[in-house]
Design a protein around this motif. Structure first.
Motif, short mmCIF file in Angstrom:
data_model
loop_
_atom_site.label_atom_id
_atom_site.label_comp_id
_atom_site.label_asym_id
_atom_site.label_seq_id
_atom_site.Cartn_x
_atom_site.Cartn_y
_atom_site.Cartn_z
N ARG A 104 12.85 -0.10 -11.28
CA ARG A 104 12.37 1.18 -10.80
C ARG A 104 10.86 1.16 -10.56
N ARG A 105 10.12 0.53 -11.46
CA ARG A 105 8.67 0.44 -11.28
C ARG A 105 8.34 -0.33 -9.99
N ARG A 106 9.09 -1.39 -9.75
CA ARG A 106 8.85 -2.16 -8.52
C ARG A 106 9.18 -1.33 -7.29
N GLN A 107 10.27 -0.57 -7.34
CA GLN A 107 10.64 0.28 -6.20
C GLN A 107 9.55 1.30 -5.91
N VAL A 108 8.98 1.87 -6.95
CA VAL A 108 7.91 2.85 -6.77
C VAL A 108 6.68 2.17 -6.18
N ALA A 109 6.34 0.98 -6.68
CA ALA A 109 5.18 0.25 -6.15
C ALA A 109 5.38 -0.10 -4.68
N GLU A 110 6.58 -0.50 -4.33
CA GLU A 110 6.86 -0.82 -2.93
C GLU A 110 6.76 0.41 -2.04
N ARG B 173 4.18 1.12 1.26
CA ARG B 173 4.55 1.69 2.56
C ARG B 173 3.64 2.86 2.91
N VAL B 174 3.33 3.69 1.93
CA VAL B 174 2.43 4.82 2.18
C VAL B 174 1.04 4.31 2.56
N VAL B 175 0.56 3.30 1.85
CA VAL B 175 -0.77 2.74 2.13
C VAL B 175 -0.83 2.17 3.54
N VAL B 176 0.17 1.41 3.92
CA VAL B 176 0.19 0.80 5.25
C VAL B 176 0.24 1.86 6.34
N ARG B 177 1.01 2.88 6.10
CA ARG B 177 1.21 3.92 7.12
C ARG B 177 0.09 4.96 7.14
N ASP B 178 -0.37 5.39 5.95
CA ASP B 178 -1.26 6.56 5.87
C ASP B 178 -2.61 6.28 5.22
N GLY B 179 -2.76 5.13 4.57
CA GLY B 179 -4.01 4.82 3.89
C GLY B 179 -3.93 5.08 2.39
N LEU B 180 -4.81 4.40 1.65
CA LEU B 180 -4.79 4.49 0.19
C LEU B 180 -5.12 5.90 -0.30
N GLU B 181 -6.02 6.58 0.41
CA GLU B 181 -6.42 7.91 -0.04
C GLU B 181 -5.26 8.91 -0.05
N ARG B 182 -4.23 8.64 0.74
CA ARG B 182 -3.07 9.54 0.78
C ARG B 182 -1.91 9.05 -0.08
N ALA B 183 -2.12 7.94 -0.77
CA ALA B 183 -1.07 7.40 -1.63
C ALA B 183 -1.14 8.06 -3.01
N THR B 184 -0.94 9.37 -3.03
CA THR B 184 -0.91 10.12 -4.28
C THR B 184 0.44 9.91 -4.96
N VAL B 185 0.53 10.27 -6.21
CA VAL B 185 1.81 10.17 -6.92
C VAL B 185 2.87 11.01 -6.21
N ARG B 186 2.50 12.19 -5.74
CA ARG B 186 3.45 13.06 -5.05
C ARG B 186 3.96 12.41 -3.76
N ALA B 187 3.04 11.83 -2.99
CA ALA B 187 3.42 11.19 -1.73
C ALA B 187 4.30 9.98 -1.98
N VAL B 188 3.96 9.21 -3.00
CA VAL B 188 4.74 8.01 -3.33
C VAL B 188 6.13 8.40 -3.83
N ALA B 189 6.20 9.45 -4.63
CA ALA B 189 7.50 9.92 -5.12
C ALA B 189 8.40 10.32 -3.95
N HIS C 253 7.40 9.36 -15.27
CA HIS C 253 8.04 8.74 -16.43
C HIS C 253 7.67 7.26 -16.54
N TYR C 254 7.46 6.61 -15.39
CA TYR C 254 7.17 5.17 -15.36
C TYR C 254 5.68 4.87 -15.26
N PHE C 255 4.90 5.83 -14.77
CA PHE C 255 3.45 5.63 -14.62
C PHE C 255 2.74 6.88 -15.12
N SER C 256 1.86 6.70 -16.09
CA SER C 256 1.22 7.84 -16.72
C SER C 256 0.12 8.45 -15.87
#
Length: 200
Positions: free
Chosen positions: A10-16, A20-36, A48-51
């Protein structure tokens, strides 16, 4: 009965998803909400997996490096010195979808590391690993007589790093015009030039 989910998977799936968010939208938009949302998970599930957001981002960056190192470790070592060096380069340079993704994610973090010490140590370590790879490539080629006398090996290492850095940057910024074919052609031309004594 709820289905058991392996935390590492699950942690790997979230990181992946973050990649995708970073490649598409940039690091600044890779918030926890956007990644979720990208991972198809609730905000609570990701938390639950990342504090924290920083923990998630650092894990994702480490995972990029881990994937690159695994790709390098799987490279066959038979063949000529030139063939071995080229295999290592194609495993790192952006010549396919996976390596292009790695480069784009790394550069996003590297730019952030200029002003954010959170990522400075990790990106510096990754850069030193690439320098070490360039050095080992030059040493291997020289040991098999593919570097002409008169070349300063440390200068060649610096040139090699600048070449790989430049090609990677161009591919990250302008992927449509920096093609895998052009990357391979430039690298091979430079490797060919090592057999010629330097101009003094």
């Amino acid at each position: 009965m709820p289905r058991h989910v392996d935390p590492a998977v699950r942690r790997r799936q979230v990181a992946e998803a973050l990649w995708r968010v970073v490649v598409r939208d940039g690091l600044e938009r890779a918030t926890v909400r956007a990644v979720a949302a990208e991972a198809g998970l609730s905000l609570g599930a990701v938390s639950h997996y990342f504090s924290s957001q920083e923990e998630l981002r650092l894990y994702a960056l480490d995972l990029v490096n881990e994937r690159d190192n695994a790709r390098l470790a799987a490279i066959p070592q038979e063949g000529t010195a030139r063939e071995i060096v080229e295999r290592h380069l194609w495993a790192l340079l952006p010549v396919d979808q996976e390596t292009r993704e790695s480069i784009q994610v790394f550069y996003a973090f590297m730019v952030q590391a200029r002003t954010d010490p959170t990522y400075r140590e990790v990106t510096a370590e990754i850069n030193q690993e690439v320098v070490a790879l360039c050095r080992s490539g030059i040493e291997l080629l020289a040991a098999h007589g593919q570097v002409a006398p008169g070349h300063d090996h440390e200068t060649l290492v610096a040139e090699f790093r600048a070449l790989t850095e430049g090609l990677s940057f161009q591919a990250a910024m302008w992927p449509d015009t920096t093609t895998p074919e052009s990357i391979r052609a430039v690298v091979r031309r430079w490797l060919d030039s090592l057999a010629t004594p330097p101009v003094t």
